[in-house]
Motif scaffolding. Sequence first.
Motif, PDB file in Angstrom:
ATOM      1  N   LYS A  50       8.922   1.036  -0.532  1.00 57.08           N
ATOM      2  CA  LYS A  50       8.172  -0.193  -0.294  1.00 57.08           C
ATOM      3  C   LYS A  50       7.111   0.008   0.783  1.00 57.08           C
ATOM      4  O   LYS A  50       5.995  -0.520   0.683  1.00 57.08           O
ATOM      5  CB  LYS A  50       9.140  -1.303   0.128  1.00 57.08           C
ATOM      6  CG  LYS A  50      10.145  -1.697  -0.945  1.00 57.08           C
ATOM      7  CD  LYS A  50       9.456  -2.315  -2.153  1.00 57.08           C
ATOM      8  CE  LYS A  50      10.479  -2.762  -3.198  1.00 57.08           C
ATOM      9  NZ  LYS A  50       9.803  -3.380  -4.379  1.00 57.08           N
ATOM     10  N   GLU A  88       7.817  -8.616  -0.765  1.00 53.99           N
ATOM     11  CA  GLU A  88       8.875  -8.314  -1.741  1.00 53.99           C
ATOM     12  C   GLU A  88       9.490  -6.966  -1.387  1.00 53.99           C
ATOM     13  O   GLU A  88       8.807  -5.944  -1.360  1.00 53.99           O
ATOM     14  CB  GLU A  88       8.291  -8.276  -3.156  1.00 53.99           C
ATOM     15  CG  GLU A  88       7.721  -9.612  -3.614  1.00 53.99           C
ATOM     16  CD  GLU A  88       7.136  -9.525  -5.006  1.00 53.99           C
ATOM     17  OE1 GLU A  88       7.156  -8.414  -5.588  1.00 53.99           O
ATOM     18  OE2 GLU A  88       6.651 -10.544  -5.507  1.00 53.99           O
ATOM     19  N   GLY A  89      10.762  -6.983  -1.118  1.00 48.75           N
ATOM     20  CA  GLY A  89      11.449  -5.746  -0.778  1.00 48.75           C
ATOM     21  C   GLY A  89      11.333  -5.356   0.670  1.00 48.75           C
ATOM     22  O   GLY A  89      11.830  -4.294   1.057  1.00 48.75           O
TER      23      GLY A  89
END
Length: 325
Positions: free
Chosen positions: A85, A125-126
């Motif tokens: 990520k 996200e993540g």
Amino acid sequence: MPLLRSRNIARWFIDPFSGQERSYWRAITACFLAASTFWLLNALNKVYTTRITYPLEWRYDARRYVPVQPLPREVAVNVTGRGWKLLRRSLMLDVRPAEIQLERLPSTRFVAAQQMRPSLLAAMEGLQLNYVLTDTIFVEFDRLVTRRLPLMLSPTADGAALPFVARFEPDSISFRGPSQVIARLSSPYLVHLPQAPAGSSSGSIRVPIGGPRLVTTNVQDVRVRLQPRPLVSQVISVMPALHNFPVGQPYTIRPVMLRVEVQSFAEDTPRLDMKQVRALLDFGQLRPADSTLQPLLMPTQPPVRGARLLTPLVRVSLAKHPARP
């Protein structure tokens, strides 16, 4: 001895690789690449806590308001996430910016970290947001307004009028930008004429329209047609300066004052300095036949556009000395 020992150690490392075929080296390279790949994949699967900058996207009514100062595109944050990520964020691959909604403009002057946190959490996200490193982001907005202004040629550097009149097509322009900047624009708006080639005053030229930062116009340039301007005249009286006249010899001149016609543009008339209009009488140019002198007019400077002597001749009379007994 130490040199010999070093040579033996180097040979111990090199001898196994000497004399090998090309296929051997291909196998070594493949093993090295495989090991590097497994190491990288293993590193990217680990969890890291680090400082990054996250992109921002500002939401506001762009039809009514404009930022006076550029809005920051990123904010510094501390996050925790897997290497995959973090790598995706570094390469900007499929990263959704955090949308910051601005309300109550133009009175809003800053955005605190607590106001940005919900938007950052929704966009990441993540990644786990630990805290926002940027405590406050300062913003400055103004209302968008439109103002239409007539056009006029900019005067010369010394404020003197230009020797021609300008006709603009179009004769007025709409300016759109921050209200405080638009309010400071002069009316009429001054257009600076570029360095024009000789004889351009008989035709037309295209002149770009400039403007302050953040201000847009409905046209990029205008057509300017230049036409000669009429001059206004006035007649003044000038006391001539005397040159080479005999010392100790009485004389009279008629007339004492010279009449001079001075020309200028109408708006320059109040600022004319008549002291710069000067004339000269040179006794050395006296005509013995009729005892007359032709006055000489000295050169003038703007805003005087022309000068002409209306007194063509001056008569000089020399008084005779009384006879000695």
